[in-house]
Design a protein around this motif. Structure first.
Motif, PDB file in Angstrom:
ATOM      1  N   SER A  33     -51.728  96.255 -46.608  1.00  0.00           N
ATOM      2  CA  SER A  33     -51.888  95.197 -45.601  1.00  0.00           C
ATOM      3  C   SER A  33     -51.091  93.956 -45.979  1.00  0.00           C
ATOM      4  O   SER A  33     -50.548  93.273 -45.106  1.00  0.00           O
ATOM      5  N   ASP A  34     -50.995  93.657 -47.274  1.00  0.00           N
ATOM      6  CA  ASP A  34     -50.209  92.493 -47.713  1.00  0.00           C
ATOM      7  C   ASP A  34     -48.735  92.684 -47.401  1.00  0.00           C
ATOM      8  O   ASP A  34     -48.060  91.756 -46.930  1.00  0.00           O
ATOM      9  N   LEU A  35     -48.233  93.885 -47.678  1.00  0.00           N
ATOM     10  CA  LEU A  35     -46.822  94.167 -47.393  1.00  0.00           C
ATOM     11  C   LEU A  35     -46.562  94.148 -45.898  1.00  0.00           C
ATOM     12  O   LEU A  35     -45.531  93.624 -45.439  1.00  0.00           O
ATOM     13  N   LEU A  36     -47.491  94.694 -45.130  1.00  0.00           N
ATOM     14  CA  LEU A  36     -47.341  94.698 -43.673  1.00  0.00           C
ATOM     15  C   LEU A  36     -47.323  93.274 -43.126  1.00  0.00           C
ATOM     16  O   LEU A  36     -46.486  92.931 -42.281  1.00  0.00           O
ATOM     17  N   THR A  37     -48.230  92.436 -43.608  1.00  0.00           N
ATOM     18  CA  THR A  37     -48.270  91.033 -43.160  1.00  0.00           C
ATOM     19  C   THR A  37     -46.979  90.315 -43.518  1.00  0.00           C
ATOM     20  O   THR A  37     -46.433  89.566 -42.710  1.00  0.00           O
ATOM     21  N   ALA A  38     -46.493  90.560 -44.730  1.00  0.00           N
ATOM     22  CA  ALA A  38     -45.250  89.921 -45.169  1.00  0.00           C
ATOM     23  C   ALA A  38     -44.084  90.351 -44.296  1.00  0.00           C
ATOM     24  O   ALA A  38     -43.228  89.540 -43.924  1.00  0.00           O
ATOM     25  N   PHE A  39     -44.053  91.647 -43.942  1.00  0.00           N
ATOM     26  CA  PHE A  39     -42.944  92.115 -43.117  1.00  0.00           C
ATOM     27  C   PHE A  39     -43.021  91.563 -41.694  1.00  0.00           C
ATOM     28  O   PHE A  39     -41.993  91.213 -41.106  1.00  0.00           O
ATOM     29  N   ILE A  40     -44.232  91.495 -41.144  1.00  0.00           N
ATOM     30  CA  ILE A  40     -44.370  90.922 -39.797  1.00  0.00           C
ATOM     31  C   ILE A  40     -43.849  89.484 -39.783  1.00  0.00           C
ATOM     32  O   ILE A  40     -43.147  89.066 -38.852  1.00  0.00           O
ATOM     33  N   LEU A  41     -44.172  88.721 -40.827  1.00  0.00           N
ATOM     34  CA  LEU A  41     -43.665  87.348 -40.928  1.00  0.00           C
ATOM     35  C   LEU A  41     -42.145  87.341 -41.046  1.00  0.00           C
ATOM     36  O   LEU A  41     -41.458  86.556 -40.385  1.00  0.00           O
ATOM     37  N   TYR A  42     -41.603  88.248 -41.873  1.00  0.00           N
ATOM     38  CA  TYR A  42     -40.155  88.366 -42.039  1.00  0.00           C
ATOM     39  C   TYR A  42     -39.490  88.704 -40.706  1.00  0.00           C
ATOM     40  O   TYR A  42     -38.469  88.105 -40.329  1.00  0.00           O
ATOM     41  N   ALA A  43     -40.069  89.655 -39.978  1.00  0.00           N
ATOM     42  CA  ALA A  43     -39.497  90.070 -38.693  1.00  0.00           C
ATOM     43  C   ALA A  43     -39.507  88.920 -37.697  1.00  0.00           C
ATOM     44  O   ALA A  43     -38.538  88.706 -36.965  1.00  0.00           O
ATOM     45  N   PHE A  44     -40.606  88.160 -37.679  1.00  0.00           N
ATOM     46  CA  PHE A  44     -40.694  87.037 -36.754  1.00  0.00           C
ATOM     47  C   PHE A  44     -39.681  85.947 -37.105  1.00  0.00           C
ATOM     48  O   PHE A  44     -38.952  85.458 -36.234  1.00  0.00           O
ATOM     49  N   VAL A  45     -39.622  85.579 -38.369  1.00  0.00           N
ATOM     50  CA  VAL A  45     -38.730  84.490 -38.784  1.00  0.00           C
ATOM     51  C   VAL A  45     -37.272  84.849 -38.537  1.00  0.00           C
ATOM     52  O   VAL A  45     -36.498  84.049 -38.011  1.00  0.00           O
ATOM     53  N   THR A  46     -36.887  86.072 -38.899  1.00  0.00           N
ATOM     54  CA  THR A  46     -35.490  86.464 -38.695  1.00  0.00           C
ATOM     55  C   THR A  46     -35.153  86.638 -37.222  1.00  0.00           C
ATOM     56  O   THR A  46     -33.993  86.509 -36.827  1.00  0.00           O
ATOM     57  N   SER A  47     -36.166  86.915 -36.396  1.00  0.00           N
ATOM     58  CA  SER A  47     -35.918  87.098 -34.961  1.00  0.00           C
ATOM     59  C   SER A  47     -35.851  85.784 -34.202  1.00  0.00           C
ATOM     60  O   SER A  47     -35.097  85.661 -33.236  1.00  0.00           O
ATOM     61  N   ILE A  48     -36.622  84.787 -34.610  1.00  0.00           N
ATOM     62  CA  ILE A  48     -36.712  83.539 -33.848  1.00  0.00           C
ATOM     63  C   ILE A  48     -35.670  82.516 -34.278  1.00  0.00           C
ATOM     64  O   ILE A  48     -35.319  81.621 -33.501  1.00  0.00           O
ATOM     65  N   THR A  49     -35.165  82.612 -35.498  1.00  0.00           N
ATOM     66  CA  THR A  49     -34.217  81.616 -35.985  1.00  0.00           C
ATOM     67  C   THR A  49     -32.852  81.789 -35.315  1.00  0.00           C
ATOM     68  O   THR A  49     -32.512  82.881 -34.854  1.00  0.00           O
ATOM     69  N   PRO A  50     -32.077  80.694 -35.256  1.00  0.00           N
ATOM     70  CA  PRO A  50     -30.764  80.770 -34.585  1.00  0.00           C
ATOM     71  C   PRO A  50     -29.848  81.805 -35.232  1.00  0.00           C
ATOM     72  O   PRO A  50     -29.867  82.005 -36.439  1.00  0.00           O
ATOM     73  N   GLY A  51     -29.082  82.438 -34.406  1.00  0.00           N
ATOM     74  CA  GLY A  51     -28.106  83.427 -34.844  1.00  0.00           C
ATOM     75  C   GLY A  51     -27.264  83.810 -33.645  1.00  0.00           C
ATOM     76  O   GLY A  51     -27.462  83.281 -32.543  1.00  0.00           O
ATOM     77  N   PRO A  52     -26.321  84.719 -33.819  1.00  0.00           N
ATOM     78  CA  PRO A  52     -25.437  85.084 -32.705  1.00  0.00           C
ATOM     79  C   PRO A  52     -26.180  85.555 -31.458  1.00  0.00           C
ATOM     80  O   PRO A  52     -25.881  85.107 -30.348  1.00  0.00           O
ATOM     81  N   ASN A  53     -27.154  86.446 -31.617  1.00  0.00           N
ATOM     82  CA  ASN A  53     -27.876  86.951 -30.440  1.00  0.00           C
ATOM     83  C   ASN A  53     -28.612  85.839 -29.702  1.00  0.00           C
ATOM     84  O   ASN A  53     -28.530  85.727 -28.474  1.00  0.00           O
ATOM     85  N   ASN A  54     -29.356  85.030 -30.441  1.00  0.00           N
ATOM     86  CA  ASN A  54     -30.149  83.980 -29.804  1.00  0.00           C
ATOM     87  C   ASN A  54     -29.272  82.919 -29.154  1.00  0.00           C
ATOM     88  O   ASN A  54     -29.586  82.417 -28.073  1.00  0.00           O
TER      89      ASN A  54
END
Length: 201
Positions: free
Chosen positions: A3-24
């Motif tokens: 569950s700790d690894l899953l929570t960490a990955f969900i946070l990683y996925a959210f942060v990398t998805s919402i932050t500025p980048g070419p797609n966004n």
């Protein structure tokens, strides 16, 4: 996957998805120029294309970069060149029906294919597989990682496209729209700096 690894990955996925980048950045510009409805194929293409990229990275393609480092360098600079081309098109865009730029947003298939030359997408995909995928039951967890990324990525992409759409009234003045597109083009170019700076180390 604990569950700790899953929570960490969900946070990683959210942060990398919402932050500025070419797609966004491109979704923000597309929403401002063409509206949310016309931008949806672009958004969905990103989400599906990135999901396929994560699966490909997990099922072995990412290993090619370890075996043949020059392929990673080729992707990095080839992707950067393509992003510069897209930045130029955004800078020249003037909305639907404009004479100076694109008369339509990126299509579903163009957006999906773009993920394969998007350096940030590769970094996100390989980082997720290398860091958050347990060895035991690896292939099953690759599917879990891809599914979580789809769920996290979709709403984040929608935020950027909707933000651009919300600016349409303000950008109805052609001069403002032109300035906005140039700023978005420069932001797209700026998004290359961390990727290219890392390559130069």
């Amino acid at each position: 996957m604990t569950s700790d690894l899953l929570t960490a990955f969900i946070l990683y996925a959210f942060v990398t998805s919402i932050t500025p980048g070419p797609n966004n950045t491109m979704l923000l510009a597309s929403g401002a120029n063409y509206g949310l409805r016309a931008t949806m194929p672009h958004l969905l293409g990103i989400n599906l294309g990135f999901c396929i990229l994560v699966l490909a990275a997990g099922f072995g393609i990412g290993g090619l970069f370890t075996a043949f480092p020059f392929l990673h360098t080729l992707l990095r600079y080839g992707g950067a060149a393509y992003l510069l081309h897209l930045a130029w098109k955004i800078a020249r865009a003037g909305g639907t029906g404009s004479e100076g730029g694109r008369d339509r947003p990126m299509t579903f298939f163009q957006a999906a294919a773009f993920q394969w030359v998007n350096p940030k997408a590769w970094i996100m995909a390989i980082g997720a597989i290398a860091t958050y995928t347990p060895v035991d039951g690896f292939f099953g967890y690759v599917l879990v990682v891809a599914a979580i990324y789809v769920l996290a990525n979709g709403p984040c992409l929608l935020v950027w496209a909707a933000a651009g759409t919300a600016l349409r009234g303000f950008l109805s003045e052609p001069v403002r729209l032109r300035v906005f597109n140039v700023v978005m083009a420069l932001a797209l170019v700026a998004s290359l700096y961390p990727i290219l700076a890392e390559a130069g180390r």
